[in-house]
Design an enzyme around this catalytic site. Sequence first.
Site, PDB file in Angstrom:
ATOM      1  N   THR A  27       0.689  -1.364  -0.235  1.00  0.00           N
ATOM      2  CA  THR A  27       0.055  -0.051  -0.141  1.00  0.00           C
ATOM      3  C   THR A  27       0.924   1.228   0.091  1.00  0.00           C
ATOM      4  OG1 THR A  27      -1.533  -1.086   1.377  1.00  0.00           O
ATOM      5  CG2 THR A  27      -1.893   1.147   1.340  1.00  0.00           C
ATOM      6  N   THR A  32       1.216   0.234   6.679  1.00  0.00           N
ATOM      7  CA  THR A  32       1.195  -0.789   5.569  1.00  0.00           C
ATOM      8  C   THR A  32       1.436  -2.101   6.068  1.00  0.00           C
ATOM      9  OG1 THR A  32       2.305  -1.058   3.462  1.00  0.00           O
ATOM     10  CG2 THR A  32       3.644  -0.075   4.870  1.00  0.00           C
ATOM     11  N   GLY A  33       0.801  -3.054   5.247  1.00  0.00           N
ATOM     12  CA  GLY A  33       1.488  -4.278   5.716  1.00  0.00           C
ATOM     13  C   GLY A  33      -0.163  -5.282   5.920  1.00  0.00           C
ATOM     14  N   ASP A  34      -0.055  -6.306   6.608  1.00  0.00           N
ATOM     15  CA  ASP A  34      -1.195  -7.181   6.738  1.00  0.00           C
ATOM     16  C   ASP A  34      -2.401  -6.700   7.347  1.00  0.00           C
ATOM     17  OD1 ASP A  34      -3.046  -9.139   7.115  1.00  0.00           O
ATOM     18  OD2 ASP A  34      -1.609 -10.561   8.085  1.00  0.00           O
ATOM     19  N   GLY A  35      -3.021  -5.887   6.424  1.00  0.00           N
ATOM     20  CA  GLY A  35      -4.261  -4.959   6.905  1.00  0.00           C
ATOM     21  C   GLY A  35      -5.331  -5.725   7.761  1.00  0.00           C
ATOM     22  N   VAL A  57     -12.178  -5.631   2.633  1.00  0.00           N
ATOM     23  CA  VAL A  57     -11.658  -4.412   2.608  1.00  0.00           C
ATOM     24  C   VAL A  57     -10.489  -4.382   3.748  1.00  0.00           C
ATOM     25  CG1 VAL A  57     -11.975  -1.963   3.344  1.00  0.00           C
ATOM     26  CG2 VAL A  57     -13.925  -3.159   1.978  1.00  0.00           C
ATOM     27  N   GLY A  58      -9.433  -3.826   3.469  1.00  0.00           N
ATOM     28  CA  GLY A  58      -8.024  -3.794   4.288  1.00  0.00           C
ATOM     29  C   GLY A  58      -8.110  -2.499   4.956  1.00  0.00           C
ATOM     30  N   ASP A  59      -6.816  -2.315   5.677  1.00  0.00           N
ATOM     31  CA  ASP A  59      -6.897  -1.172   6.584  1.00  0.00           C
ATOM     32  C   ASP A  59      -6.767   0.151   6.094  1.00  0.00           C
ATOM     33  OD1 ASP A  59      -4.285  -2.174   5.321  1.00  0.00           O
ATOM     34  OD2 ASP A  59      -3.325  -1.112   7.423  1.00  0.00           O
TER      35      ASP A  59
END
Length: 338
Positions: free
Chosen positions: A198, A249-252, A227-229
């Site tokens: 992201t 950013t990362g594993d949302g 939907v992610g973070d």
Amino acid sequence: MFLSLLIIVSLPSCLLRQAPLPVVVNTWPFKGAAAAAWSVLRSGGSVLDAVEKGCARCEEEQCDGTVGFGGSPDESGETTLDAMIMNGNTMEVGAVADLRRIKNAIGVARAVMEHTEHTMLVGESASLFAENMGFVAEDLTTDKSLNIFSQWLKGNCQPNYRKNVSPDSSKSCGPYRPEAEQEQNEGPRHVNIHSHDTIGMIALDQNGHVAAGTSTNGLNHKVPGRVGDSPIIGAGAYADSSAGAAAATGDGDIMMRFLPSYLAVELMRAGADPSAACKSAISRIKRHYSDFFGAIICANITGHYGAACNKAPGLTEFHFMVSNSESDTPVLKSVGCF
Ligand SMILES: *[C@@H]1O[C@H](CO)[C@@H](O)[C@H](O)[C@H]1NC(C)=O
């Protein structure tokens, strides 16, 4: 006691160490995005324009295939986009999630902020809103995303994000039904560095105006509707001109449960150094998910910045971009993960 409080409160702000302003910080070595944002700020543009233009550049360049069209096809092969933008002066936010057929997700997020009283629009209705606002609807699928999708189908839909279902999601494609018998098991997660880069961006100007934004196409092979973070306020990003800004950013799916950007900004409000605030936000997640994949960038209102990341498979060092008047060109920085 009252007197000493008064003295602290009335300390002239010039005594606070000042870093060069304006400044833009963004996640990953996304140089084009940094340059686009910086060129807005150095020519006197607003922090909101800088964040929008910076993230939009990544949407056009398809940064790492994880921002913009033609990347991260979901289980049905479609690319959908999430984005948000936040004005730290007014606390207004515009966000879109599961946006379909529109390339400029952060532009639509900005339109939500400026042309509605709402904060977030999602899915098909967000696309319709975008079209009404003048954004062009186009297919977000490319040969590349089609290829990722067909390879995935050929490989029995591996990896995927299903669990406790029948047929066994670690071996077969769907459709899946819930499987009550199976033991509740998180199973191996299939997130890696290439599935979630992201863009998150934070910007500050000389007048103390702070803004933040994000844009992403989410995760390869996500369940449609996921939907992610990134578009979640306080998770993907947060900005408050009285405290600072942060973007993650990362594993949302994991990170959004801890509102790391909000946490970092609140810690900076309480006086934490930006690097320390970033570290604390990561530590909070680490306590529950020791090997999660993720990083965060932070800046306080005197223009000091920092970053932190969790040491995980595929992430020992996190790269980010900093643009300010010191070098007048975006500079690649890195931080070791802990
Ligand atoms: C921002 O962080 C720097 C570095 O820790 C610190 O010197 C400065 O006082 C902080 N600014 C504010 C407004 O807290």
